[in-house]
Design a protein around this motif. Structure first.
Motif, PDB file in Angstrom:
ATOM      1  N   SER A  71      50.275  12.297  39.224  1.00  0.00           N
ATOM      2  CA  SER A  71      51.430  12.658  40.050  1.00  0.00           C
ATOM      3  C   SER A  71      51.918  14.028  39.610  1.00  0.00           C
ATOM      4  O   SER A  71      52.057  14.274  38.414  1.00  0.00           O
ATOM      5  CB  SER A  71      52.570  11.646  39.894  1.00  0.00           C
ATOM      6  N   ASP A  72      52.174  14.907  40.578  1.00  0.00           N
ATOM      7  CA  ASP A  72      52.684  16.243  40.286  1.00  0.00           C
ATOM      8  C   ASP A  72      54.073  16.387  40.892  1.00  0.00           C
ATOM      9  O   ASP A  72      54.341  15.889  41.986  1.00  0.00           O
ATOM     10  CB  ASP A  72      51.753  17.311  40.865  1.00  0.00           C
ATOM     11  N   TYR A  73      54.943  17.104  40.195  1.00  0.00           N
ATOM     12  CA  TYR A  73      56.328  17.271  40.608  1.00  0.00           C
ATOM     13  C   TYR A  73      56.651  18.751  40.776  1.00  0.00           C
ATOM     14  O   TYR A  73      56.984  19.428  39.810  1.00  0.00           O
ATOM     15  CB  TYR A  73      57.269  16.650  39.586  1.00  0.00           C
ATOM     16  N   ILE A  94      63.588  18.695  42.039  1.00  0.00           N
ATOM     17  CA  ILE A  94      62.265  18.239  42.448  1.00  0.00           C
ATOM     18  C   ILE A  94      62.198  18.227  43.971  1.00  0.00           C
ATOM     19  O   ILE A  94      63.040  17.632  44.640  1.00  0.00           O
ATOM     20  CB  ILE A  94      61.966  16.840  41.881  1.00  0.00           C
ATOM     21  N   TYR A 135      58.971  21.954  41.868  1.00  0.00           N
ATOM     22  CA  TYR A 135      60.417  22.231  41.872  1.00  0.00           C
ATOM     23  C   TYR A 135      60.741  23.376  42.811  1.00  0.00           C
ATOM     24  O   TYR A 135      59.926  24.283  43.002  1.00  0.00           O
ATOM     25  CB  TYR A 135      60.891  22.581  40.458  1.00  0.00           C
ATOM     26  N   SER A 180      59.296  17.228  45.767  1.00  0.00           N
ATOM     27  CA  SER A 180      58.531  16.065  46.205  1.00  0.00           C
ATOM     28  C   SER A 180      57.670  15.570  45.056  1.00  0.00           C
ATOM     29  O   SER A 180      57.628  16.175  43.984  1.00  0.00           O
ATOM     30  CB  SER A 180      57.650  16.425  47.396  1.00  0.00           C
ATOM     31  N   CYS A 181      56.991  14.474  45.304  1.00  0.00           N
ATOM     32  CA  CYS A 181      56.046  13.933  44.339  1.00  0.00           C
ATOM     33  C   CYS A 181      54.695  13.857  45.023  1.00  0.00           C
ATOM     34  O   CYS A 181      54.555  13.213  46.063  1.00  0.00           O
ATOM     35  CB  CYS A 181      56.495  12.546  43.880  1.00  0.00           C
TER      36      CYS A 181
END
Length: 114
Positions: free
Chosen positions: A95-97, A105, A99, A107-108
């Motif tokens: 999972s990448d976050y 944040i 900014y 989105s995921c």
């Protein structure tokens, strides 16, 4: 004066790294970071980097027979501003976050759910 005893107890518990409650054993290192927790036959270990950020969390159940010993395995990565940039999970994938410019944040992004 009533607050001194609990603070001292917490400090002493962290230094000696002894079990806190019977079967629910919690261990802390000298910086008050939890490093090991046991729930019955399951053991969760926590890993930190030099700046006290959580970098890994692993839950094991030794002697599980045909089941794998490692139940959950997570690793965390951070960007240059000490924000969570990604999480790798053995069951849910990467999972990448990202900014936005204000530091929130956006989105995921998860490789399993694209």
């Amino acid at each position: 004066m009533d607050y001194i005893l609990p603070i001292f107890y917490y400090y002493l518990r962290a230094i000696t790294a002894k079990p806190v409650h019977g079967t629910n054993e919690e261990y802390f290192n000298f910086k008050y970071r939890e490093t090991l927790r046991s729930q019955g036959r399951m053991h969760t270990s926590f890993k930190y980097d030099r700046t006290s950020r959580l970098t890994g969390k692993q839950t094991k159940r030794p002697g599980a027979g045909i089941l794998p010993d490692i139940i959950l395995d997570r690793s965390y990565s951070y960007d240059n501003l000490d924000r969570l940039a990604g999480k790798k999970h053995n069951r849910q994938g990467q999972s990448d976050y990202p900014y936005d410019v204000t530091g929130h944040i956006e989105s995921c992004h998860n490789e399993e759910y694209r």
